[in-house]
Enzyme design. Structure first.
Site, PDB file in Angstrom:
ATOM      1  N   LYS A  43      17.515   3.134 -46.515  1.00 12.61           N
ATOM      2  CA  LYS A  43      16.579   2.261 -45.789  1.00 12.61           C
ATOM      3  C   LYS A  43      16.983   2.173 -44.313  1.00 12.61           C
ATOM      4  CE  LYS A  43      14.212  -2.133 -46.260  1.00 12.61           C
ATOM      5  NZ  LYS A  43      14.401  -3.541 -46.506  1.00 12.61           N
ATOM      6  N   ARG A  87      15.857 -30.234 -38.773  1.00 10.09           N
ATOM      7  CA  ARG A  87      15.023 -29.329 -39.587  1.00 10.09           C
ATOM      8  C   ARG A  87      14.690 -29.982 -40.934  1.00 10.09           C
ATOM      9  NH1 ARG A  87      11.905 -26.178 -37.830  1.00 10.09           N
ATOM     10  NH2 ARG A  87      12.198 -24.313 -39.081  1.00 10.09           N
TER      11      ARG A  87
HETATM   12  P1  NAP Z   1      13.185 -15.537 -40.946  1.00 13.40           P
HETATM   13  O1  NAP Z   1      11.750 -15.745 -41.363  1.00 13.40           O
HETATM   14  O2  NAP Z   1      13.508 -15.567 -39.505  1.00 13.40           O
HETATM   15  O3  NAP Z   1      14.052 -16.629 -41.720  1.00 13.40           O
HETATM   16  C1  NAP Z   1      15.418 -16.807 -41.478  1.00 13.40           C
HETATM   17  C2  NAP Z   1      15.734 -18.247 -41.802  1.00 13.40           C
HETATM   18  O4  NAP Z   1      17.146 -18.454 -41.713  1.00 13.40           O
HETATM   19  C3  NAP Z   1      15.076 -19.262 -40.843  1.00 13.40           C
HETATM   20  O5  NAP Z   1      14.358 -20.194 -41.601  1.00 13.40           O
HETATM   21  C4  NAP Z   1      16.262 -19.914 -40.148  1.00 13.40           C
HETATM   22  O6  NAP Z   1      16.109 -21.294 -39.893  1.00 13.40           O
HETATM   23  C5  NAP Z   1      17.332 -19.763 -41.219  1.00 13.40           C
HETATM   24  N1  NAP Z   1      18.675 -19.946 -40.689  1.00 13.40           N
HETATM   25  C6  NAP Z   1      19.319 -19.271 -39.707  1.00 13.40           C
HETATM   26  N2  NAP Z   1      20.551 -19.767 -39.516  1.00 13.40           N
HETATM   27  C7  NAP Z   1      20.691 -20.784 -40.407  1.00 13.40           C
HETATM   28  C8  NAP Z   1      21.734 -21.701 -40.697  1.00 13.40           C
HETATM   29  N3  NAP Z   1      22.912 -21.661 -40.028  1.00 13.40           N
HETATM   30  N4  NAP Z   1      21.547 -22.607 -41.680  1.00 13.40           N
HETATM   31  C9  NAP Z   1      20.371 -22.669 -42.356  1.00 13.40           C
HETATM   32  N5  NAP Z   1      19.342 -21.821 -42.126  1.00 13.40           N
HETATM   33  C10 NAP Z   1      19.502 -20.900 -41.167  1.00 13.40           C
HETATM   34  O7  NAP Z   1      13.739 -14.175 -41.521  1.00 13.40           O
HETATM   35  P2  NAP Z   1      13.185 -13.279 -42.731  1.00 13.40           P
HETATM   36  O8  NAP Z   1      12.037 -12.477 -42.256  1.00 13.40           O
HETATM   37  O9  NAP Z   1      13.032 -14.107 -43.949  1.00 13.40           O
HETATM   38  O10 NAP Z   1      14.404 -12.270 -42.898  1.00 13.40           O
HETATM   39  C11 NAP Z   1      15.608 -12.570 -43.581  1.00 13.40           C
HETATM   40  C12 NAP Z   1      16.299 -11.246 -43.892  1.00 13.40           C
HETATM   41  O11 NAP Z   1      15.498 -10.542 -44.854  1.00 13.40           O
HETATM   42  C13 NAP Z   1      16.408 -10.324 -42.671  1.00 13.40           C
HETATM   43  O12 NAP Z   1      17.605  -9.610 -42.695  1.00 13.40           O
HETATM   44  C14 NAP Z   1      15.215  -9.382 -42.835  1.00 13.40           C
HETATM   45  O13 NAP Z   1      15.402  -8.121 -42.212  1.00 13.40           O
HETATM   46  C15 NAP Z   1      15.194  -9.243 -44.355  1.00 13.40           C
HETATM   47  N6  NAP Z   1      13.870  -8.833 -44.865  1.00 13.40           N
HETATM   48  C16 NAP Z   1      12.756  -9.554 -44.517  1.00 13.40           C
HETATM   49  C17 NAP Z   1      11.520  -9.174 -45.040  1.00 13.40           C
HETATM   50  C18 NAP Z   1      10.244  -9.923 -44.703  1.00 13.40           C
HETATM   51  O14 NAP Z   1       9.174  -9.484 -45.090  1.00 13.40           O
HETATM   52  N7  NAP Z   1      10.310 -11.046 -44.001  1.00 13.40           N
HETATM   53  C19 NAP Z   1      11.435  -8.059 -45.890  1.00 13.40           C
HETATM   54  C20 NAP Z   1      12.603  -7.371 -46.236  1.00 13.40           C
HETATM   55  C21 NAP Z   1      13.823  -7.772 -45.703  1.00 13.40           C
HETATM   56  P3  NAP Z   1      15.067 -21.906 -38.843  1.00 13.40           P
HETATM   57  O15 NAP Z   1      13.756 -21.956 -39.578  1.00 13.40           O
HETATM   58  O16 NAP Z   1      15.629 -23.258 -38.602  1.00 13.40           O
HETATM   59  O17 NAP Z   1      15.067 -20.987 -37.668  1.00 13.40           O
END
Ligand code: NAP
Length: 305
Positions: free
Chosen positions: A184, A37
Site C-alpha cells: 500500500k 473536545r
Molecule cells: P482524522 O479524521 O483526522 O481523525 C483523527 C482523529 O484523531 C481526530 O478526531 C483527532 O482529534 C484525533 N486525535 C489526534 N490526536 C489526538 C489525541 N492526542 N487524543 C485524542 N484524539 C486525538 O483521520 P482519519 O482520516 O480517521 O485517519 C486516521 C488514520 O487512518 C490515518 O493514518 C489515515 O491515513 C488512515 N486511514 C484513513 C482512511 C479514511 O477513509 N479516513 C482510510 C484508510 C486509512 P480532533 O478531532 O480533536 O482533531
C-alpha cells in the site's frame, strides 16, 4: 461480556469503527483530546454515522485521556503523526494484557507506538474502507472496503475477531500484514506525490507514464532490499490499474494539500526514503520526488515531516 473497546480519536475512521461496534452491541468508549473536545461532543449528543444517505446518531460514552479506568483494548485511530504522542498519554492506563489495534496508514508510526508500550500486544491494520468528516462528530461512510489485521511478531489471531464479525466490520487475519502495508505504501508513493506536483486527478498520471514507471522500478528495488519481495510483484501493473480505476478521483494527499491539512508524507514517501538510506540503496528518482514534495509543502506553509 466483551471487553470495552476504547477508541482513541473520533475522526473519520475512529467514528466509523466506534459506531459499528456500538451498533453491534459492544461496549465502546471514545477517548477525546481534552475537556474542550469532550464538551463539544457532549453538546452534539453523540456520534452521527451517515451511510447510504441514512443518518444514525449513537450516544457513545466519551472521556478524556486522564480518566482513571484501565484500558484492555485500544483502537488507535489518530493520524500517523499523532499516534505516538496520543498513546504516550494513555500508557499509564494500559492493563498488563492490553492490546492495541493500530489503524495508521504508511509505516513507521506502528514501530514507534510499539516501542512505547512494550508490555502490550500491537496489532496492525491495513484498511481500504473510506470515511470522511462532514462536520465535527458526523462521519460519512463513503467507500466500502476491507480491513486486514495482523501482528508481525505473533501469527496467533486475537480472541476478539468475533466482535468485528458481530459488528459487520469486514476483516481478515493475515500473517502477511507487513507485506500488505508495504504494498500500500509503494502504491501511495508511486501515485499520490505526483498528483500533488502535477496538480491533477489520479487519471492525469496517464500523461506521465515514464515517470510512474521509473518510480515503480525504484520502489520494487527497495521492496526487494528490505525483505518484502512479495510486495514488489507486478507493482507497476497494479499502479497502472489503480490509476485507470480511480482516474476521476483526487488522491488523499492531493485533497490534504488542497485543504491546507497536514499530510502523512513522513510515514509514506519519507519512510521509503529513510529505509532506502538505511539499506544504502541509491534511488535517485524517489529521493528527488521526496525533495520536490517537501519543497512544495513548505511553499504552501505545510509541515513536511
Ligand atoms: P482524522 O479524521 O483526522 O481523525 C483523527 C482523529 O484523531 C481526530 O478526531 C483527532 O482529534 C484525533 N486525535 C489526534 N490526536 C489526538 C489525541 N492526542 N487524543 C485524542 N484524539 C486525538 O483521520 P482519519 O482520516 O480517521 O485517519 C486516521 C488514520 O487512518 C490515518 O493514518 C489515515 O491515513 C488512515 N486511514 C484513513 C482512511 C479514511 O477513509 N479516513 C482510510 C484508510 C486509512 P480532533 O478531532 O480533536 O482533531
Amino acid at each position: 461480556m466483551s471487553r470495552t473497546w476504547h477508541i482513541l480519536g473520533a475522526g473519520s475512521l475512529g467514528s466509523l469503527w466506534a459506531c459499528r461496534l456500538a451498533r453491534g452491541g459492544l461496549p465502546v468508549h471514545l477517548i477525546l483530546r481534552d475537556a474542550a473536545r469532550l464538551k463539544s461532543y457532549e453538546a452534539a449528543g453523540g456520534l452521527t454515522l451517515v451511510e447510504h444517505g441514512h443518518s444514525q446518531t449513537l450516544a457513545i460514552p466519551a472521556e478524556t485521556p486522564d480518566a482513571p479506568t484501565p484500558i484492555h483494548r485500544l483502537l488507535v485511530a489518530c493520524k500517523a503523526y499523532d499516534a505516538e504522542q496520543a498513546v504516550a498519554r494513555l500508557a499509564p492506563r494500559l492493563a498488563r494484557d492490553a492490546e492495541l489495534i493500530l489503524l495508521q496508514n504508511g509505516l513507521g508510526s506502528q514501530d514507534a507506538v510499539a516501542a512505547l508500550v512494550p508490555q502490550a500486544r500491537c496489532i496492525v491494520a491495513s484498511s481500504t474502507e473510506g470515511a470522511f468528516r462532514e462536520s465535527d462528530w458526523k462521519v460519512v461512510f463513503a467507500g466500502h472496503g476491507f480491513n486486514w489485521l495482523g501482528d508481525p511478531g505473533n501469527p496467533a489471531p486475537p480472541t476478539w475477531l468475533g466482535d468485528l464479525q458481530d459488528s459487520a466490520i469486514p476483516h481478515q487475519w493475515t500473517p502477511d500484514i507487513l507485506t500488505r502495508l508495504w504494498r500500500k505504501l509503494a502504491l501511495n508513493c508511486a501515485i499520490n506525490p505526483l498528483t500533488v506536483l502535477h496538480d491533477c486527478r489520479n487519471g492525469g498520471l496517464l500523461d506521465h507514464h515514464c515517470e510512474v514507471a521509473t518510480l515503480c522500478a525504484e520502489l520494487s528495488e527497495l521492496l526487494q532490499k528490505c525483505g518484502q519481495p512479495q510486495a514488489a510483484v507486478e507493482l507497476q501493473f497494479e499502479v497502472e490499474r489503480v490509476i485507470q480505476a480511480t482516474a476521476a478521483n483526487y488522491s488523499s494527499m492531493y485533497q490534504d494539500v488542497r485543504q491546507g491539512r497536514r499530510t502523512e508524507i513522513g510515514y509514506l514517501l519519507g519512510h521509503a526514503c529513510r529505509v532506502a538510506a538505511r539499506h544504502r540503496c541509491n534511488l535517485p528518482h524517489l529521493q528527488r520526488l521526496y525533495r520536490r514534495l517537501v519543497e512544495h509543502l513548505n511553499a504552501h506553509g505545510l509541515p513536511s515531516d
